[in-house]
Scaffold this active site. Structure first.
Site, PDB file in Angstrom:
ATOM      1  CB  CYS A   5       0.961 -60.523  73.221  1.00 58.67           C
ATOM      2  SG  CYS A   5       2.479 -59.662  72.651  1.00 58.67           S
ATOM      3  CB  CYS A   8       1.598 -62.717  70.221  1.00 59.10           C
ATOM      4  SG  CYS A   8       2.624 -63.236  71.452  1.00 59.10           S
ATOM      5  CG  ASN A  87      12.064 -48.886  76.319  1.00 62.92           C
ATOM      6  OD1 ASN A  87      13.198 -48.290  76.516  1.00 62.92           O
ATOM      7  ND2 ASN A  87      11.369 -48.394  75.215  1.00 62.92           N
ATOM      8  CG  HIS A  98       6.274 -60.012  72.428  1.00 62.44           C
ATOM      9  ND1 HIS A  98       5.310 -61.383  72.084  1.00 62.44           N
ATOM     10  CD2 HIS A  98       7.624 -60.539  71.646  1.00 62.44           C
ATOM     11  CE1 HIS A  98       6.173 -62.183  71.156  1.00 62.44           C
ATOM     12  NE2 HIS A  98       7.445 -61.759  71.268  1.00 62.44           N
ATOM     13  CG  HIS A 100       9.907 -54.596  71.785  1.00 61.90           C
ATOM     14  ND1 HIS A 100       8.908 -54.858  72.683  1.00 61.90           N
ATOM     15  CD2 HIS A 100      10.015 -53.291  71.551  1.00 61.90           C
ATOM     16  CE1 HIS A 100       8.776 -53.757  73.064  1.00 61.90           C
ATOM     17  NE2 HIS A 100       9.135 -52.644  72.808  1.00 61.90           N
TER      18      HIS A 100
HETATM   19  P1  AMP Z   1       8.268 -49.924  73.985  1.00 61.43           P
HETATM   20  O1  AMP Z   1       7.701 -48.613  74.168  1.00 61.43           O
HETATM   21  O2  AMP Z   1       9.779 -50.127  73.807  1.00 61.43           O
HETATM   22  O3  AMP Z   1       7.329 -51.131  74.423  1.00 61.43           O
HETATM   23  O4  AMP Z   1       8.122 -50.278  72.438  1.00 61.43           O
HETATM   24  C1  AMP Z   1       6.731 -50.484  71.544  1.00 61.43           C
HETATM   25  C2  AMP Z   1       6.966 -49.873  70.218  1.00 61.43           C
HETATM   26  O5  AMP Z   1       5.654 -50.512  69.418  1.00 61.43           O
HETATM   27  C3  AMP Z   1       6.651 -48.273  70.139  1.00 61.43           C
HETATM   28  O6  AMP Z   1       7.710 -47.572  69.677  1.00 61.43           O
HETATM   29  C4  AMP Z   1       5.368 -48.435  69.220  1.00 61.43           C
HETATM   30  O7  AMP Z   1       5.437 -47.100  68.300  1.00 61.43           O
HETATM   31  C5  AMP Z   1       5.307 -49.446  68.499  1.00 61.43           C
HETATM   32  N1  AMP Z   1       4.064 -50.183  67.777  1.00 61.43           N
HETATM   33  C6  AMP Z   1       2.950 -50.299  68.724  1.00 61.43           C
HETATM   34  N2  AMP Z   1       2.208 -50.762  67.905  1.00 61.43           N
HETATM   35  C7  AMP Z   1       2.721 -50.970  66.632  1.00 61.43           C
HETATM   36  C8  AMP Z   1       2.419 -51.584  65.243  1.00 61.43           C
HETATM   37  N3  AMP Z   1       1.040 -52.012  65.187  1.00 61.43           N
HETATM   38  N4  AMP Z   1       3.171 -51.905  64.466  1.00 61.43           N
HETATM   39  C9  AMP Z   1       4.539 -51.559  64.638  1.00 61.43           C
HETATM   40  N5  AMP Z   1       4.924 -50.836  65.657  1.00 61.43           N
HETATM   41  C10 AMP Z   1       3.854 -50.713  66.663  1.00 61.43           C
END
Ligand code: AMP
Length: 114
Positions: A5, A8, A87, A98, A100
């Site tokens: 993950c 994680c 989401n 995970h 959020h």
């Molecule tokens: P979701 O689409 O609701 O699952 O949101 C996942 C979010 O994680 C997206 O808005 C991505 O831009 C963000 N994301 C993915 N990788 C990273 C990362 N390494 N650091 C910060 N945000 C990230």
């Protein structure tokens, strides 16, 4: 911790993040692909993909996240408002499994979905 993950790994410090808040229960960091002037993710430090998979202990953790969010938002200068998005699953566009909470703000958020 789920070794596959992304969040994680960020919580464990294996992948860097632009941290804005951390305590024993949660980590908040800036989204790498911001969808608003201010876009922060609040992530409980226990791995569960969606609300459907959440146990009672994790529900307590999630409650703590929501209680803390106004303080985090204030520290980000979002006194005039912000939008929260959580989401759930593929149809909602969830890409990181995970749970959020997205905090979006720093601008007028425009048209609302609901
Ligand atoms: P979701 O689409 O609701 O699952 O949101 C996942 C979010 O994680 C997206 O808005 C991505 O831009 C963000 N994301 C993915 N990788 C990273 C990362 N390494 N650091 C910060 N945000 C990230």
């Amino acid at each position: 911790m789920d070794k596959n993950c992304l969040f994680c790994k960020i919580i464990a410090g294996e992948i860097p993040s632009n941290k804005v808040y951390e305590d024993e229960d949660m980590l908040a960091f800036r989204d790498i692909n911001p969808q608003a002037k201010t876009h922060v993710l609040v992530v409980p430090k226990s791995h569960f993909a969606t609300l459907a998979e959440m146990n009672a202990e994790q529900a307590e953790l999630l409650k703590k996240c929501f209680v803390k969010i106004p303080e985090i938002a204030k520290s980000l200068g979002l006194e005039s408002g912000y939008r929260l998005i959580v989401n759930q699953g593929k149809d909602a566009g969830q890409t990181v499994f995970h749970l959020h909470i997205h905090i979006l703000g720093g601008q007028n958020m425009g048209e609302k979905l609901v």
